[in-house]
Design a protein around this motif. Structure first.
Motif, mmCIF file in Angstrom:
data_model
loop_
_atom_site.group_PDB
_atom_site.id
_atom_site.type_symbol
_atom_site.label_atom_id
_atom_site.label_comp_id
_atom_site.label_asym_id
_atom_site.label_seq_id
_atom_site.Cartn_x
_atom_site.Cartn_y
_atom_site.Cartn_z
ATOM 1 N N LEU A 116 -15.336 -23.203 -59.333
ATOM 2 C CA LEU A 116 -14.344 -24.041 -58.658
ATOM 3 C C LEU A 116 -14.991 -24.816 -57.517
ATOM 4 N N LEU A 117 -15.834 -24.142 -56.765
ATOM 5 C CA LEU A 117 -16.543 -24.774 -55.658
ATOM 6 C C LEU A 117 -17.407 -25.927 -56.166
ATOM 7 N N MET A 118 -18.037 -25.721 -57.304
ATOM 8 C CA MET A 118 -18.902 -26.740 -57.892
ATOM 9 C C MET A 118 -18.121 -28.017 -58.197
ATOM 10 N N HIS A 119 -16.866 -27.868 -58.576
ATOM 11 C CA HIS A 119 -16.048 -29.020 -58.968
ATOM 12 C C HIS A 119 -15.250 -29.632 -57.814
ATOM 13 N N CYS A 120 -15.151 -28.949 -56.687
ATOM 14 C CA CYS A 120 -14.197 -29.399 -55.665
ATOM 15 C C CYS A 120 -14.576 -30.696 -54.967
ATOM 16 N N ASP A 121 -15.859 -31.074 -54.969
ATOM 17 C CA ASP A 121 -16.215 -32.347 -54.337
ATOM 18 C C ASP A 121 -16.096 -33.523 -55.301
ATOM 19 N N GLY A 122 -15.744 -33.230 -56.563
ATOM 20 C CA GLY A 122 -15.546 -34.294 -57.542
ATOM 21 C C GLY A 122 -16.824 -34.813 -58.169
ATOM 22 N N VAL A 123 -17.972 -34.270 -57.765
ATOM 23 C CA VAL A 123 -19.259 -34.713 -58.303
ATOM 24 C C VAL A 123 -20.006 -33.492 -58.828
ATOM 25 N N LEU A 124 -20.381 -33.540 -60.100
ATOM 26 C CA LEU A 124 -21.121 -32.436 -60.696
ATOM 27 C C LEU A 124 -22.605 -32.788 -60.694
ATOM 28 N N HIS A 125 -23.356 -32.141 -59.813
ATOM 29 C CA HIS A 125 -24.790 -32.386 -59.690
ATOM 30 C C HIS A 125 -25.543 -31.511 -60.685
ATOM 31 N N GLU A 126 -26.639 -32.014 -61.197
ATOM 32 C CA GLU A 126 -27.459 -31.269 -62.156
ATOM 33 C C GLU A 126 -27.944 -29.957 -61.553
ATOM 34 N N LYS A 127 -28.326 -29.978 -60.258
ATOM 35 C CA LYS A 127 -28.782 -28.750 -59.590
ATOM 36 C C LYS A 127 -27.683 -27.687 -59.590
ATOM 37 N N GLU A 128 -26.443 -28.128 -59.369
ATOM 38 C CA GLU A 128 -25.321 -27.186 -59.365
ATOM 39 C C GLU A 128 -25.129 -26.586 -60.760
ATOM 40 N N ASN A 129 -25.221 -27.432 -61.774
ATOM 41 C CA ASN A 129 -25.024 -26.982 -63.143
ATOM 42 C C ASN A 129 -26.086 -25.955 -63.543
ATOM 43 N N ILE A 130 -27.318 -26.229 -63.195
ATOM 44 C CA ILE A 130 -28.407 -25.289 -63.497
ATOM 45 C C ILE A 130 -28.192 -23.985 -62.720
ATOM 46 N N MET B 267 -21.575 -18.130 -51.626
ATOM 47 C CA MET B 267 -20.834 -19.363 -51.927
ATOM 48 C C MET B 267 -21.294 -20.506 -51.018
ATOM 49 N N ILE B 268 -21.543 -20.203 -49.758
ATOM 50 C CA ILE B 268 -22.018 -21.224 -48.816
ATOM 51 C C ILE B 268 -23.375 -21.758 -49.271
ATOM 52 N N SER B 269 -24.261 -20.858 -49.662
ATOM 53 C CA SER B 269 -25.581 -21.281 -50.161
ATOM 54 C C SER B 269 -25.423 -22.168 -51.390
ATOM 55 N N PHE B 270 -24.535 -21.788 -52.283
ATOM 56 C CA PHE B 270 -24.315 -22.563 -53.499
ATOM 57 C C PHE B 270 -23.741 -23.945 -53.172
ATOM 58 N N ALA B 271 -22.834 -23.999 -52.209
ATOM 59 C CA ALA B 271 -22.208 -25.275 -51.835
ATOM 60 C C ALA B 271 -23.238 -26.258 -51.287
ATOM 61 N N GLN B 272 -24.301 -25.758 -50.711
ATOM 62 C CA GLN B 272 -25.306 -26.619 -50.093
ATOM 63 C C GLN B 272 -26.472 -26.930 -51.025
ATOM 64 N N ILE B 273 -26.374 -26.527 -52.277
ATOM 65 C CA ILE B 273 -27.480 -26.701 -53.212
ATOM 66 C C ILE B 273 -27.805 -28.166 -53.498
ATOM 67 N N ASP B 274 -26.805 -29.036 -53.355
ATOM 68 C CA ASP B 274 -27.041 -30.467 -53.600
ATOM 69 C C ASP B 274 -27.531 -31.191 -52.343
ATOM 70 N N GLY B 275 -27.793 -30.438 -51.277
ATOM 71 C CA GLY B 275 -28.363 -31.022 -50.075
ATOM 72 C C GLY B 275 -27.381 -31.276 -48.954
#
Length: 133
Positions: free
Chosen positions: A74-88, A14-22
């Motif tokens: 849920l983690l993907m949505h919690c910052d309020g911004v859906l990044h393309e990298k996260e979606n992929i 989950m930590i790795s996923f949370a940092q996927i947008d940089g």
């Protein structure tokens, strides 16, 4: 019930996923810390996970795979911004977990349409069980 190593692996993924947008947003860190508490991981161990990589443990139980997928969504949505990298990445992770791609899409679409970005546990399980038939 997952072992401590499995719990640490879930959290590390989950930590790795949370940092996927940089970067790691404050809301993402807070969400991850709540998951750590729920899993019984102390703060010191949780904070160490940001500085080390653990080998990903394969989740054998389908219910636990669905649960982990939903946590990531849920983690993907919690910052309020859906990044393309996260979606992929969320789609790839779900498929690599062995989850049905159509169920993945339905769940993510339902979450996106929900004002809270959450769906009921019953709906979540229903979508994945429908795809088994």
């Amino acid at each position: 019930m997952p072992t401590k190593i499995q719990k640490l692996s879930l959290l590390s993924d989950m930590i790795s996923f949370a940092q996927i947008d940089g970067k790691l947003h404050d809301k993402e860190y807070l969400f991850l810390s709540m998951i750590a508490v729920q899993l019984g991981i102390d703060k010191a161990t949780f904070d160490q996970l940001f500085h080390q990589e653990l080998r990903t443990e394969i989740i054998k139980n389908e219910f636990e795979r669905i649960q982990q997928f939903y946590r990531l969504a849920l983690l993907m949505h919690c910052d309020g911004v859906l990044h393309e990298k996260e979606n992929i990445a969320i789609h790839e992770i779900g498929i690599n977990m062995g989850l049905n791609p159509f169920a993945i899409k339905r769940v993510l679409k339902a979450m996106e349409q929900s004002p809270t970005k959450m769906i009921s546990p019953d709906y979540l399980l229903e979508v994945f069980q429908e795809q088994l038939n």
